[in-house]
Scaffold this active site. Structure first.
Site, PDB file in Angstrom:
ATOM      1  N   ASP A   1       0.856  -1.192   0.000  1.00 25.88           N
ATOM      2  CA  ASP A   1       0.000   0.000   0.000  1.00 25.88           C
ATOM      3  C   ASP A   1       0.890   1.239   0.000  1.00 25.88           C
ATOM      4  O   ASP A   1       2.112   1.117   0.002  1.00 25.88           O
ATOM      5  CB  ASP A   1      -0.965  -0.026   1.207  1.00 25.88           C
TER       6      ASP A   1
ATOM      7  N   HIS B   1      -2.954   2.995  -4.743  1.00 24.94           N
ATOM      8  CA  HIS B   1      -2.286   2.594  -3.496  1.00 24.94           C
ATOM      9  C   HIS B   1      -0.869   2.093  -3.768  1.00 24.94           C
ATOM     10  O   HIS B   1      -0.435   1.084  -3.225  1.00 24.94           O
ATOM     11  CB  HIS B   1      -3.114   1.532  -2.764  1.00 24.94           C
TER      12      HIS B   1
ATOM     13  N   GLU C   1      -9.791   2.527  -5.262  1.00 26.32           N
ATOM     14  CA  GLU C   1      -9.395   3.896  -4.942  1.00 26.32           C
ATOM     15  C   GLU C   1      -8.189   4.381  -5.751  1.00 26.32           C
ATOM     16  O   GLU C   1      -7.169   4.750  -5.187  1.00 26.32           O
ATOM     17  CB  GLU C   1      -9.088   3.997  -3.437  1.00 26.32           C
TER      18      GLU C   1
HETATM   19  C1  ACM Z   1     -10.845  -0.661   0.594  1.00 24.82           C
HETATM   20  O1  ACM Z   1     -11.317  -0.633   1.747  1.00 24.82           O
HETATM   21  N1  ACM Z   1     -10.217   0.388   0.075  1.00 24.82           N
HETATM   22  C2  ACM Z   1     -10.966  -1.838  -0.240  1.00 24.82           C
END
Ligand code: ACM
Ligand code: ZN
Length: 762
Positions: A195, A268, A331
């Site tokens: 991440d 991410h 995201e």
């Molecule tokens: C997430 O909670 N961004 C998958």
């Protein structure tokens, strides 16, 4: 002489009583997750080193597991006084199913695979005294209640997730987590390894992933919403070496747990771009992220990125033999792609419509690569953006719409909606809970989760492989806290995915959890205990109101006060609903005969003019946030200031709503107070506009103030509508949803939520 004889007798007596103490009682079956069918029969079986076991070789890996436990507890297996028979039974259709029959002479386990056998052993262990699970436990013999169990899981995917990027945990801890999953018959560990805040898997071909991407310079202190942001000035990070990972994967395999790695893309990925800026669109250097959230520096769609990811995945595939590889997909803001020449060229050369289709291109290209290696992809529901990669499994987290769409188009789905599966949310509304990301997900709500969305028919429902509890660790810096957040909610999730709805009963589950505490204590698991707390509820009968108290476990007293004093062993015992006709404060707690067990429950009741009135809302609240229904908005009780989503808050997703409150007898009204939650990190926005109208007493005339209150720069969080005292029979409140979440915010492009709690009429 005489004296010595007495000492000897005393010694013998003490020894006798000590022995007595060490004997364990036969326990009542209280298995979690609840088995499909279970029937108690006569007698008991004595398990000891004298218990001989025989098995069919098909079941071997599970037998090795049993053998090592049994030997460490009872010593080397010697005798033949009774038998455990592990029988391969090809007639059992589900490979994870088992039959367990315990009679005084013999234990018979039947299964079609080592998996089913392993789950029979887990049930057997739960039928033994809790001490059986403690380290270094030794015994000469333990009795088990005779019974018969036939059992099989409802879902084939029974998962727990753990984020090790935001915080990292020891190899021993990961194994402990896997052991707990195995005990609960969960079979998939979703390991979130990469991440923005740190890369955690050693990759030999790209050494700077291990030395640069794996470390952040410092970490945010406190909650993200605390301003200004403060940092701890401590470098943080590390990777799991490939040897450690192999060791963990093998450890999990022996416990019938598959480890699915998650390598995030295209979003991410800031930690990678910190080491290899050429993989971003701008080529500019960024830092491994030091705070939480969503970041705009994501992988560029140029060929170098795909070459890099393929190389990384080649090493990942060597470490993880799982059929599924999770490639994230969530995201990923499209900001950089919009102004990047490489990305815009890619859109043109591939004939794509926009950046959303470019996301689909990215995911599909990686899917093809993984399919060519014999693997399948899982992605968060954003992989539905711009079309779905052909063979992908969707992990639905933003509610359940993604799952419904994917299942209807024939794709497998795994359910992890934030509303029921995010164990980083608060589990209690006590103000002294450790800081969490937000939200409110108590044990009962997890337990009540049905992984099959109601929009699916029986055929479509087959695409729902199962569900998973997610543990994001922004606010869990240490292992004890991960345990606190994961337990007992993991117990509830295990039953959601294993047990049939006919076998699920919350009150019964809670009593099994209460017994299970001993096991968790002996396993040194730091679980949260909210079982001895009190739940309260306002109920109205016509214009009369009452307050009801209850607690989850049996055999204890609720004692309460209404004068603001702390409840004690001398306070009144609650036996029936408390009549409410004015504003009061109720304090209550659960007691046994000696002491208070849980925390004190405090409820302020604000007895205002709408309490007991009739209320209607033109839309139903979202089913995940339906609180205590429309009535909860005028029951005299405000929602928690920090746990939106408790039973006093109602949530609506992207909809305008109209609330109508009707009085049987006209009320003289001076003011109306409304309150909305504004938690933008959880996609919740207070409205920009609300309006009011009233029906007057004498002539039924309506005063219409709709849209009077509108403020485009400030959201309406707390609003007080004041008026000259007027006798009215009806209030109508129009609430406009905020609309689409703007660029740069979490959840950008999605519909905003509206959360409203008590409407106070004075
Ligand atoms: C997430 O909670 N961004 C998958
Ligand atoms: Zn680019």
């Amino acid at each position: 002489m005489h004296f010595k004889k007495n000492v000897l007798i005393l010694f013998l007596l003490i020894t006798f009583f000590n022995c007595k103490k060490e004997e364990f009682q036969i326990i009542n079956p209280q298995i979690i997750p609840a088995p499909q069918s279970q029937e108690i029969t006569e007698g008991k079986f004595l398990l000891s080193s004298d218990t001989h076991f025989v098995y069919d070789t098909e079941l071997e890996p599970a037998i090795r597991y049993w053998e090592s436990i049994s030997e460490s507890i009872f010593g080397l297996n010697t005798g033949k006084s009774n038998t455990i028979r592990f029988v391969f039974d090809a007639s059992i259709s589900n490979s994870e199913a088992y039959k367990l029959k315990i009679t005084p002479q013999e234990i018979t386990v039947k299964a079609r695979s080592a998996k089913g056998t392993f789950y029979a052993i887990q049930s057997l262990i739960q039928l033994l005294p809790p001490e059986f699970v403690s380290k270094n436990f030794k015994s000469k013999g333990l009795n088990i209640k005779a019974l018969e169990i036939e059992d099989e899981p409802q879902f084939s995917y029974r998962g727990m997730h753990l984020d090790v990027s935001r915080h990292m945990f020891s190899v021993d801890f990961i194994k402990k987590y896997i052991d707990a999953m195995a005990m609960l018959k969960m079979n998939t560990f979703h390991w979130h390894l990469t991440d923005d805040q740190g890369w955690r898997v050693e990759i030999k071909k790209y050494p700077e992933l291990n030395t640069v991407s794996a470390y952040r310079n410092e970490t945010l202190i406190g909650h993200y919403s605390d301003q200004p942001h403060q940092f701890d000035s401590k470098k943080y990070g590390g990777v799991y070496t490939q040897d450690q990972i192999k060791d963990i994967v093998a450890y999990a395999k022996a416990r019938m747990v598959t480890v699915i790695p998650e390598i995030e893309m295209p979003g991410h990925s800031q930690a990678v771009i910190a080491a290899y800026p050429e993989l971003g669109c701008s080529g500019e250097k960024v830092e491994v992220a030091t705070k939480w959230g969503v970041f705009e520096d994501i992988y560029c769609t140029k060929d170098e990125t795909f070459n890099f990811l393929e190389d990384v995945l080649d090493e990942v595939l060597e470490l993880f033999p799982s059929k599924y590889i999770h490639i994230g997909g969530d995201e990923a803001p499209k900001t950089r792609w919009k102004t990047c020449k490489d990305c815009q060229d890619r859109i043109k050369s591939e004939g794509l419509k926009d950046e959303h289709e470019l996301q689909n291109y990215f995911i599909t290209r990686m899917e093809k690569y993984l399919n060519s290696k014999g693997r399948q992809i899982i992605g968060w529901d954003e992989i539905l953006e711009g079309g779905l990669a052909p063979n992908a499994t969707v992990m639905s987290w933003r509610g359940t719409n993604g799952a419904v769409g994917a299942a209807k188009s024939g794709h497998n789905v795994i359910m992890t909606p934030t509303s029921h599966c995010y164990f980083d949310y608060y589990q209690s509304d006590n103000e002294d809970e450790p800081t969490a990301i937000g939200g409110y997900l108590p044990l009962e709500k997890v337990y009540g989760f049905d992984p099959i969305p109601e929009e699916l028919n029986a055929k479509e429902a087959k695409y729902v492989l199962g569900a998973q509890g997610n543990v994001w660790t922004e606010y869990m810096p240490i292992e004890e806290q991960v345990e606190y957040m994961a337990f007992p909610r993991m117990l509830a999730m295990s039953e959601v995915v294993w047990s049939t709805s006919e076998n699920k009963n919350y009150k019964d589950f809670v009593s099994r959890v209460e017994s299970f505490h001993k096991r968790l204590d002996l396993l040194d698991i730091n679980y949260a205990n909210h079982l001895y707390e009190i739940q309260g509820k306002m109920i109205s009968d016509g214009e009369k109101s009452f307050y009801m108290l209850k607690t989850l476990t049996d055999g204890k007293d609720i004692r309460y006060t209404i004068d603001g004093s702390e409840p004690t062993l001398n306070s009144e015992i609650y036996t029936s609903q408390i009549p409410i006709s004015k504003s009061i404060m109720i304090k209550a707690a659960v007691f046994n005969s000696e002491k208070q067990l849980g925390k004190t429950f405090t409820q302020n009741i604000n007895y205002h003019k709408a309490v007991g009135a009739k209320i209607m809302i033109d839309k139903k609240p979202h089913k995940a946030y339906s609180g205590s229904g429309a009535e909860g908005l005028i029951n005299g009780i405000s929602g928690s200031d920090t746990r939106y989503g408790d039973k006093e808050w109602l949530g609506f997703w992207g909809e305008d709503i109209i609330i109508t409150i009707t009085f049987e007898t006209p009320k003289e009204v001076n003011s109306i107070l409304t309150r909305f939650h504004n938690g933008n990190g959880q996609w919740i926005y207070a409205p920009e506009q609300i309006g009011f109208s009233f029906k007057l007493k004498e002539d039924g005339r309506t005063i219409n103030d709709i849209n009077l209150i509108k403020n485009n720069s400030d959201l309406i969080v707390n609003h007080s509508y004041n008026m000259e005292a007027t006798f009215i029979t009806e209030i109508e409140i129009v609430i406009k949803n905020y609309g689409t979440i703007p660029e740069g915010k979490q959840g950008a492009g999605n519909k905003a939520w509206t959360f409203i709690d008590e409407i106070i009429v004075n």
